[in-house]
Design an enzyme around this catalytic site. Structure first.
Site, PDB file in Angstrom:
ATOM      1  N   GLY A 170       0.804  -1.223   0.000  1.00 42.16           N
ATOM      2  CA  GLY A 170       0.000   0.000   0.000  1.00 42.16           C
ATOM      3  C   GLY A 170       0.829   1.262   0.000  1.00 42.16           C
ATOM      4  N   ALA A 405       8.095  16.873 -34.716  1.00 39.10           N
ATOM      5  CA  ALA A 405       8.809  17.238 -33.491  1.00 39.10           C
ATOM      6  C   ALA A 405       9.018  18.751 -33.411  1.00 39.10           C
ATOM      7  CB  ALA A 405      10.143  16.501 -33.426  1.00 39.10           C
TER       8      ALA A 405
END
Ligand code: HXC
Length: 510
Positions: A170, A405
């Protein structure tokens, strides 16, 4: 009265002892500091104000009623880093292995709520064994409450996770939802399920270090943003990081005194880009010469090194640098680089940190590995992040800006405010060789003709002037004046305001 004061002192002393001397020694023997020692290094001297020192767990299963330790495995409170407020929770491995009970979770949640209300960063230091096994569902509920606060705080206050020991089960999901994760080499590891479970389920034999050590998470998974040699170095670097960050999204980043003026020229930059366009050069040199005093805090230094991300300052105020790195894969954009930079850009945008982007990018990386890995979606993340960012954005193209790009890397079309190019810039759909092989395919077997066509293409397109003629580039600047131009640009953008169309939130291609 004296009795009650003595009682307070006795209880404080018990809390400060955590899990006892033997466990403290075991912690030291592993090269780890205790929770309180970590706090001392992280915070300004004497600034720590503790909360919930006397909280104990309420569990009665498995004889737990006989094992109560004040503080219950986590030290919480607030203090200052270079005079600025931060909230903290620091897991104490000496108490039930730092594991999380309902009471332990309530302590963390209280700190998270206070930090959110008061607009200050939260730093969580992890060194723990996950859910308190004896508490069952109460521990799971506790995690859920912590996770919910992580989400609500995201984009409102900076959240930093520092992993200084085990971080499993967790415990991993809270850091995963924070802005940054830093680790310590050799003593920290993060995984959802540990080596024993891995062996049972998949028959794979793997050590904790191989499964989730700092090397794995800073180079392969990109879960962690950086790693340091030991606890002391890590905590000192966290102080440095906090100095770059605003306290919340309601405030600008702090301004620190700077000694480096902006008016001088740096002549060495005029020769940074080599005459041969296929030769690499170190883009970090440009960042270090533009940032005040060359002070640069790099994020994800060892992952997707073809793009550089990190914080620096210009005229004392924080900026986020994003830059293609021609030294690695020629600075190409691939899935990892796109994801890395997109997340960084979004952090800067959440927290009012202007973006300075240096571009030298030959395009997106071709190939099945990239396409199968979702390059289209990952590339879109960066495109999306730059476009939605409303902070001041200044871009400077140093050399190549090819194809999609070019658009992605904070071009004018992606709503950048100021777009500069060096005279060495080449802004085109693609490089000369690729272009000529496509548009003059018929001449492919005639080297003389191909050479002539290539020269023609280079002369026509491989420069900054075509884009500058159209206003896509605001100005072609000399490299030596880059710091000055960017500093003046940022000054002019200080009051930038942008209205976005109403929406609940966007739907970035995750
Ligand atoms: C209670 C725990 C504990 C835990 C450790 N301790 N983990 N107590 N609950 N989860 C205690 C140990 O009993 C021991 O107590 C002390 O902490 C130190 O642990 P050691 O095992 O001696 O230390 P070490 O050898 O360094 O190993 C550390 C460790 C290991 C790798 C973290 O303790 C471990 O594997 N713990 C269990 C991890 C785990 O499975 N957690 C639950 C995950 S499930 P004494 O008294 O002997 O000193 C989970 C689900 C939540 O978290 C999901 C939410 C979404």
């Amino acid at each position: 009265m004296h009795d009650i004061i003595r009682e307070l002192e006795r209880r404080r002393e018990a809390a400060y002892q955590g899990g006892g001397q033997k466990r403290i020694e075991a912690q030291h023997a592993r090269g780890k500091l205790t929770a309180r020692e970590r706090l001392e290094i992280l915070l300004d001297e004497g600034s720590f104000e503790e909360f919930d020192t006397f909280v104990e767990h309420r569990s009665t299963d498995f004889g737990m009623e006989n094992t109560r330790v004040p503080g219950d495995g986590v030290v919480t409170g607030w203090g200052t880093i270079n005079g600025r407020l931060v909230y903290l929770f620091v897991k104490d491995f000496t108490v039930f292995g730092g594991s999380l009970s309902a009471a332990h979770a309530q302590k963390i949640v209280k700190i998270q709520d206070m930090a959110l209300r008061n607009g200050a960063p939260v730093i969580g230091v992890f060194d723990a064994g996950g859910a308190r096994i004896q508490e069952g569902v109460d521990a799971l509920a506790g995690y859920g409450e912590v996770f919910a606060r992580n989400v609500l705080s995201s984009g409102v206050i900076p959240q930093i996770s520092v992993i200084m020991g085990p971080c499993a089960g967790g415990d991993v999901y809270s850091p995963a939802m924070t802005d940054f994760i830093f680790m310590v080499r050799d003593t920290s590891y993060m995984f959802v399920t540990g080596p024993d479970v891995v062996k049972t389920v998949t028959n794979e034999v793997v050590s904790a270090e191989e499964l989730g050590g700092a090397k794995v998470h800073t180079t392969k998974s990109s879960i962690a943003d950086g790693a340091y040699e030991n606890d002391v170095e890590c905590l000192m670097q966290m102080r440095r990081l906090v100095d770059f960050l605003p306290s919340s999204n309601r405030e600008p980043a702090p301004r620190w005194p700077t000694f480096q003026e902006i008016e001088g020229d740096d002549i060495s930059l005029d020769t940074l880009v080599p005459p041969n366009p296929n030769k690499p050069y170190d883009m970090k040199e440009l960042i270090l010469k533009v940032a005040d005093e060359g002070d640069f805090f790099e994020i994800q230094e060892n992952f997707a090194k073809n793009i550089i991300t990190g914080f620096g300052r210009i005229e004392g105020a924080t900026v986020g640098f994003v830059a293609n790195q021609p030294m690695v894969l020629a600075g190409v954009l691939d899935s990892d680089a796109s994801r890395k930079a997109a997340r960084f850009v979004r952090f800067c945008d959440c927290f009012n940190i202007p973006l300075v982007t240096f571009v030298d990018v030959p395009g997106f990386l071709p190939g099945t590995a990239q396409e199968y890995g979702g390059l289209i979606k990952h590339g879109a993340k960066l495109l999306f992040a730059f476009t939605e960012a409303t902070v001041p954005k200044i871009t400077c193209i140093t050399r190549k800006a090819f194809g999609g790009a070019y658009d992605v890397m904070a071009s004018k079309h992606m709503r950048a405010d100021i777009n500069y190019a060096w005279p060495t810039a080449q802004i085109a759909v693609m490089g000369a060789k690729g272009a000529v092989e496509i548009i003059f395919r018929a001449d492919i077997n005639d080297p003389a003709k191909i050479a002539e066509r290539t020269k023609e293409y280079e002369d026509r397109f491989l420069n900054p002037f075509v884009a500058a003629q159209r206003g896509y580039i605001d100005e072609v600047i000399m490299p030596h004046g880059t710091r000055r131009r960017i500093a003046r640009g940022l000054r002019s953008l200080r009051n930038k305001r942008v209205e976005m169309p109403w929406k609940k939130h966007d739907n970035i291609p995750l």
